[in-house]
Write a protein that holds these residues in place. Structure first.
Motif, PDB file in Angstrom:
ATOM      1  N   GLU A 242       0.818  -1.215   0.000  1.00 42.39           N
ATOM      2  CA  GLU A 242       0.000   0.000   0.000  1.00 42.39           C
ATOM      3  C   GLU A 242       0.854   1.268   0.000  1.00 42.39           C
ATOM      4  OE1 GLU A 242      -4.081  -0.830   2.309  1.00 42.39           O
ATOM      5  OE2 GLU A 242      -2.279  -1.248   3.498  1.00 42.39           O
ATOM      6  N   ILE A 243       1.999   1.231   0.676  1.00 42.11           N
ATOM      7  CA  ILE A 243       2.829   2.435   0.744  1.00 42.11           C
ATOM      8  C   ILE A 243       3.962   2.427  -0.278  1.00 42.11           C
ATOM      9  CG2 ILE A 243       2.237   2.903   3.145  1.00 42.11           C
ATOM     10  CD1 ILE A 243       5.000   1.827   3.942  1.00 42.11           C
ATOM     11  N   GLY A 244       4.155   1.308  -0.942  1.00 41.23           N
ATOM     12  CA  GLY A 244       5.105   1.255  -2.052  1.00 41.23           C
ATOM     13  C   GLY A 244       6.544   0.964  -1.682  1.00 41.23           C
ATOM     14  N   VAL A 245       6.831   0.736  -0.420  1.00 38.83           N
ATOM     15  CA  VAL A 245       8.181   0.389   0.034  1.00 38.83           C
ATOM     16  C   VAL A 245       8.061  -0.597   1.190  1.00 38.83           C
ATOM     17  CG1 VAL A 245       9.188   2.618  -0.624  1.00 38.83           C
ATOM     18  CG2 VAL A 245       8.337   2.292   1.683  1.00 38.83           C
ATOM     19  N   PRO A 246       9.137  -1.342   1.469  1.00 36.33           N
ATOM     20  CA  PRO A 246       9.086  -2.247   2.622  1.00 36.33           C
ATOM     21  C   PRO A 246       8.940  -1.463   3.922  1.00 36.33           C
ATOM     22  CG  PRO A 246      10.954  -2.767   1.195  1.00 36.33           C
ATOM     23  CD  PRO A 246      10.382  -1.474   0.717  1.00 36.33           C
ATOM     24  N   LEU A 247       8.221  -2.045   4.863  1.00 36.01           N
ATOM     25  CA  LEU A 247       8.103  -1.442   6.189  1.00 36.01           C
ATOM     26  C   LEU A 247       9.446  -1.517   6.895  1.00 36.01           C
ATOM     27  CD1 LEU A 247       4.749  -3.065   7.371  1.00 36.01           C
ATOM     28  CD2 LEU A 247       5.078  -0.724   6.576  1.00 36.01           C
ATOM     29  N   GLY A 248       9.708  -0.564   7.772  1.00 35.14           N
ATOM     30  CA  GLY A 248      10.912  -0.609   8.580  1.00 35.14           C
ATOM     31  C   GLY A 248      10.846  -1.785   9.538  1.00 35.14           C
ATOM     32  N   ASP A 249      11.993  -2.335   9.895  1.00 34.11           N
ATOM     33  CA  ASP A 249      12.032  -3.465  10.816  1.00 34.11           C
ATOM     34  C   ASP A 249      11.462  -3.109  12.184  1.00 34.11           C
ATOM     35  OD1 ASP A 249      13.182  -5.114   8.911  1.00 34.11           O
ATOM     36  OD2 ASP A 249      15.231  -4.640   9.546  1.00 34.11           O
ATOM     37  N   ARG A 250      11.612  -1.840  12.582  1.00 36.54           N
ATOM     38  CA  ARG A 250      11.140  -1.413  13.898  1.00 36.54           C
ATOM     39  C   ARG A 250       9.973  -0.432  13.821  1.00 36.54           C
ATOM     40  NH1 ARG A 250      16.214   0.737  16.775  1.00 36.54           N
ATOM     41  NH2 ARG A 250      15.023   0.495  18.680  1.00 36.54           N
TER      42      ARG A 250
ATOM     43  N   PHE B 167       2.275  12.046   4.325  1.00 38.48           N
ATOM     44  CA  PHE B 167       1.405  12.432   3.212  1.00 38.48           C
ATOM     45  C   PHE B 167       1.704  13.885   2.881  1.00 38.48           C
ATOM     46  CE2 PHE B 167      -0.818   8.732   4.686  1.00 38.48           C
ATOM     47  CZ  PHE B 167      -1.317   8.174   3.523  1.00 38.48           C
ATOM     48  N   SER B 168       2.052  14.124   1.609  1.00 40.54           N
ATOM     49  CA  SER B 168       2.443  15.459   1.151  1.00 40.54           C
ATOM     50  C   SER B 168       1.674  15.831  -0.101  1.00 40.54           C
ATOM     51  CB  SER B 168       3.944  15.485   0.833  1.00 40.54           C
ATOM     52  OG  SER B 168       4.696  15.218   1.974  1.00 40.54           O
ATOM     53  N   SER B 169       1.768  17.110  -0.451  1.00 34.60           N
ATOM     54  CA  SER B 169       1.233  17.582  -1.724  1.00 34.60           C
ATOM     55  C   SER B 169       2.281  18.471  -2.389  1.00 34.60           C
ATOM     56  CB  SER B 169      -0.094  18.321  -1.523  1.00 34.60           C
ATOM     57  OG  SER B 169       0.034  19.334  -0.562  1.00 34.60           O
ATOM     58  N   ALA B 170       2.139  18.663  -3.668  1.00 31.09           N
ATOM     59  CA  ALA B 170       3.182  19.293  -4.492  1.00 31.09           C
ATOM     60  C   ALA B 170       3.569  20.698  -4.039  1.00 31.09           C
ATOM     61  CB  ALA B 170       2.739  19.308  -5.946  1.00 31.09           C
ATOM     62  N   PHE B 171       2.603  21.512  -3.668  1.00 33.61           N
ATOM     63  CA  PHE B 171       2.901  22.915  -3.378  1.00 33.61           C
ATOM     64  C   PHE B 171       2.888  23.218  -1.884  1.00 33.61           C
ATOM     65  CE2 PHE B 171       1.123  22.726  -7.659  1.00 33.61           C
ATOM     66  CZ  PHE B 171       2.197  23.225  -8.357  1.00 33.61           C
ATOM     67  N   CYS B 172       3.225  22.246  -1.090  1.00 35.43           N
ATOM     68  CA  CYS B 172       3.178  22.354   0.368  1.00 35.43           C
ATOM     69  C   CYS B 172       4.574  22.630   0.912  1.00 35.43           C
ATOM     70  CB  CYS B 172       2.611  21.039   0.924  1.00 35.43           C
ATOM     71  SG  CYS B 172       2.813  20.797   2.672  1.00 35.43           S
ATOM     72  N   ALA B 173       4.828  23.876   1.333  1.00 36.52           N
ATOM     73  CA  ALA B 173       6.143  24.229   1.876  1.00 36.52           C
ATOM     74  C   ALA B 173       6.454  23.467   3.174  1.00 36.52           C
ATOM     75  CB  ALA B 173       6.240  25.730   2.088  1.00 36.52           C
TER      76      ALA B 173
ATOM     77  N   ALA C 134      -0.284  12.771  -1.670  1.00 33.85           N
ATOM     78  CA  ALA C 134      -1.691  12.636  -1.299  1.00 33.85           C
ATOM     79  C   ALA C 134      -2.613  12.652  -2.520  1.00 33.85           C
ATOM     80  CB  ALA C 134      -2.082  13.739  -0.319  1.00 33.85           C
ATOM     81  N   GLU C 135      -2.308  13.507  -3.492  1.00 28.92           N
ATOM     82  CA  GLU C 135      -3.169  13.620  -4.666  1.00 28.92           C
ATOM     83  C   GLU C 135      -3.156  12.357  -5.526  1.00 28.92           C
ATOM     84  OE1 GLU C 135      -2.365  17.332  -6.748  1.00 28.92           O
ATOM     85  OE2 GLU C 135      -1.812  18.199  -4.818  1.00 28.92           O
ATOM     86  N   ALA C 136      -2.050  11.634  -5.513  1.00 31.44           N
ATOM     87  CA  ALA C 136      -1.922  10.421  -6.326  1.00 31.44           C
ATOM     88  C   ALA C 136      -2.436   9.176  -5.594  1.00 31.44           C
ATOM     89  CB  ALA C 136      -0.467  10.214  -6.732  1.00 31.44           C
ATOM     90  N   HIS C 137      -2.736   9.316  -4.313  1.00 32.17           N
ATOM     91  CA  HIS C 137      -3.192   8.164  -3.519  1.00 32.17           C
ATOM     92  C   HIS C 137      -4.455   8.516  -2.741  1.00 32.17           C
ATOM     93  CE1 HIS C 137       1.020   7.205  -4.364  1.00 32.17           C
ATOM     94  NE2 HIS C 137       0.608   5.956  -4.320  1.00 32.17           N
ATOM     95  N   LEU C 138      -5.464   8.974  -3.470  1.00 31.72           N
ATOM     96  CA  LEU C 138      -6.703   9.409  -2.829  1.00 31.72           C
ATOM     97  C   LEU C 138      -7.403   8.282  -2.074  1.00 31.72           C
ATOM     98  CD1 LEU C 138      -8.114  11.868  -5.501  1.00 31.72           C
ATOM     99  CD2 LEU C 138      -7.040  12.410  -3.301  1.00 31.72           C
ATOM    100  N   ASP C 139      -7.200   7.035  -2.512  1.00 28.00           N
ATOM    101  CA  ASP C 139      -7.805   5.907  -1.800  1.00 28.00           C
ATOM    102  C   ASP C 139      -7.278   5.839  -0.366  1.00 28.00           C
ATOM    103  OD1 ASP C 139      -5.292   5.327  -2.998  1.00 28.00           O
ATOM    104  OD2 ASP C 139      -5.668   3.178  -2.886  1.00 28.00           O
ATOM    105  N   LEU C 140      -5.966   5.971  -0.194  1.00 27.97           N
ATOM    106  CA  LEU C 140      -5.374   5.956   1.150  1.00 27.97           C
ATOM    107  C   LEU C 140      -5.762   7.205   1.932  1.00 27.97           C
ATOM    108  CD1 LEU C 140      -1.719   4.613   0.741  1.00 27.97           C
ATOM    109  CD2 LEU C 140      -3.625   3.535   1.918  1.00 27.97           C
ATOM    110  N   VAL C 141      -5.794   8.351   1.283  1.00 29.53           N
ATOM    111  CA  VAL C 141      -6.170   9.597   1.934  1.00 29.53           C
ATOM    112  C   VAL C 141      -7.566   9.474   2.526  1.00 29.53           C
ATOM    113  CG1 VAL C 141      -6.766  12.017   1.476  1.00 29.53           C
ATOM    114  CG2 VAL C 141      -4.630  11.064   0.602  1.00 29.53           C
ATOM    115  N   ARG C 142      -8.481   8.937   1.753  1.00 30.95           N
ATOM    116  CA  ARG C 142      -9.856   8.771   2.245  1.00 30.95           C
ATOM    117  C   ARG C 142      -9.930   7.728   3.359  1.00 30.95           C
ATOM    118  NH1 ARG C 142     -10.996   8.902  -3.588  1.00 30.95           N
ATOM    119  NH2 ARG C 142     -11.682  11.000  -4.059  1.00 30.95           N
ATOM    120  N   ARG C 143      -9.279   6.607   3.139  1.00 37.42           N
ATOM    121  CA  ARG C 143      -9.324   5.527   4.127  1.00 37.42           C
ATOM    122  C   ARG C 143      -8.744   5.956   5.473  1.00 37.42           C
ATOM    123  NH1 ARG C 143      -5.623   0.574   3.344  1.00 37.42           N
ATOM    124  NH2 ARG C 143      -5.187   0.380   5.524  1.00 37.42           N
ATOM    125  N   LEU C 144      -7.671   6.745   5.423  1.00 38.95           N
ATOM    126  CA  LEU C 144      -6.993   7.160   6.648  1.00 38.95           C
ATOM    127  C   LEU C 144      -7.453   8.534   7.141  1.00 38.95           C
ATOM    128  CD1 LEU C 144      -3.463   5.934   5.574  1.00 38.95           C
ATOM    129  CD2 LEU C 144      -4.959   4.865   7.274  1.00 38.95           C
TER     130      LEU C 144
END
Length: 102
Positions: free
Chosen positions: A6-14, A20-26, A52-62
Motif C-alpha cells: 500500500e505504501i510502495g516500500v518495505p516497512l521498517g524493521d522497527r 502524506f504530502s502535496s506538491a505545493f506544500c512548503a 496525497a493527490e496520487a493516492h486518494l484511496d489511502l487519503v480517504r481511508r486514513l
C-alpha cells in the motif's frame, strides 16, 4: 494497518514514518528533511513520502485532511501515532519512543 504494497516500500524493521504530502506544500519539504534525518539516526526505521493527490484511496481511508500528515507505524504496519502539520524533530523521536520496542 498499512502494508508495504500500500505504501510502495518495505516497512521498517522497527517502525515506519509515513508522510502524506502535496506538491505545493512548503511545510511538507521541511517535514521530509526532519523525517529523513530521524530515520537515518535510528536503525530499523524507514521513511516514506506519499503524494496525497496520487493516492486518494489511502487519503480517504486514513482520513488525511491536510498535508503534511505523518503516521508512525509499528513493525507490523499498525498506525500508532498520527500528527498533522510540520513536526519538530524532538516530537518525532518521542513518538518513535512509544512505538519501538527497546
Amino acid at each position: 494497518r498499512l502494508s508495504a504494497s500500500e505504501i510502495g516500500v518495505p516497512l521498517g524493521d522497527r517502525a515506519t514514518l509515513v508522510q502524506f504530502s502535496s506538491a505545493f506544500c512548503a511545510p511538507c519539504r521541511a517535514t521530509r528533511v526532519v523525517l529523513d534525518e530521524v530515520a537515518g539516526m535510528l536503525d530499523g526505521v524507514a521513511h516514506v513520502e506519499i503524494d496525497a493527490e496520487a493516492h486518494l484511496d489511502l487519503v480517504r481511508r486514513l482520513d488525511v485532511r491536510r498535508t503534511p500528515t505523518v503516521l508512525v507505524l509499528d513493525a507490523a504496519g499498525v498506525v500508532r501515532v498520527r500528527a498533522a502539520g510540520a513536526p519538530r524533530k524532538a516530537d518525532v523521536i518521542a513518538a518513535l519512543g512509544t512505538v519501538i520496542e527497546p
